[in-house]
Design an enzyme around this catalytic site. Structure first.
Site: not given
Ligand code: PGA
Length: 250
Positions: A11-13, A96, A98, A167, A173, A211, A232-233
């Site tokens: 997930n590049w966001k 998601h 977010e 999640e 994050g 994470s 994500g990250g």
């Molecule tokens: P993260 O994000 O790996 O940076 O915690 C995961 C996500 O929100 O899908």
């Protein structure tokens, strides 16, 4: 446990640029030789055409990060499921945290988005997860079950075609990860809920996200109901992402 191989989804966001995407994917594709798991990258909509071209002929699936709950029409700024399909999109993240937080997306709206993607032949990756406050109040199970129930209710027999991502909001994050036991406990609850809804719950991959990195992936992925990851990250650098794909290929 699912009947499928593990599924690792980036997930590049809201990260990337034309140059950065090309360089990241060149590095990832160069390291795919011993990757046996399923994989996908969910990219910002404006880069779908670029990434579709970069991934053509590879085993990495193309994914989007969101979709409109509407089919078409006067919805300025939105992107429909049919438009995503036009660009070869195979997966689409819906719900998601977010988006639930920053755009006030409700369980019902998320369920409708899942419906739109399924109707377009795209696999929705339905995110569920509790906040820290909810976990501390002992509400984790109730929250994730409520979120998944809305999607089950709206999608009936198609439910075996979704992917679920657990999640925990407090792990996204933050560098805090659910322990493998905490993840397994919630994944087992979600699996049981799917089993009650369909005879084909074993076709549903339940991903863990929050994470996840090359170090903690091995143990998380060894849990019986952790069928992959939503990352994500750690998906933004090939040297982090590739070892995770390899961990999921064992
Ligand atoms: P993260 O994000 O790996 O940076 O915690 C995961 C996500 O929100 O899908």
């Amino acid at each position: 446990m699912t009947v499928h191989s593990k599924l690792m989804v980036a997930n590049w966001k809201m990260h990337g640029s034309l140059a950065a995407n090309a360089s990241l994917l060149a590095d990832v594709l160069a390291g795919m030789a011993d990757v046996l798991c399923r994989s996908a990258v969910c990219v910002p909509s404006v880069y779908l055409a670029q990434v579709q071209a970069l991934l053509s002929g590879s085993s990495i699936g193309l994914g989007a990060q969101d979709v409109s709950a509407q089919a078409s029409g006067a919805y300025t700024g939105e992107v429909s499921a049919d438009m995503l399909r036009d660009f070869g999109v195979r997966y689409c993240i819906v719900g998601h945290s977010e988006r639930r937080q920053n755009h006030a997306e409700s369980d019902v709206l998320v369920a409708t988005k899942a419906q739109r993607t399924l109707a377009a032949g795209i696999t929705p990756i339905v995110c569920v997860g509790e906040s820290l406050q909810e976990r501390q109040a002992g509400q984790t199970e109730a929250v994730v079950k409520r979120q998944l129930a809305a999607v089950i209710h709206a999608n009936g027999h198609c439910i075996s075609e979704i992917v679920v991502a657990y999640e925990p909001v407090w792990a996204i994050g933050t560098g805090l990860t659910a322990t493998p036991e905490q993840a397994q406990q919630v994944h087992a609850v979600l699996r049981a809920q799917l089993q009650a809804a369909t005879a084909h719950a074993d076709r549903v991959s339940i991903l863990y996200g929050g994470s996840m990195n090359a170090t903690n992936a091995v143990e998380l992925l060894s849990q019986p109901d952790v069928d992959g990851g939503l990352i994500g990250g750690a998906s933004l650098r090939a040297e982090d992402f590739l070892p995770m794909l390899k961990a999921a290929s064992r």
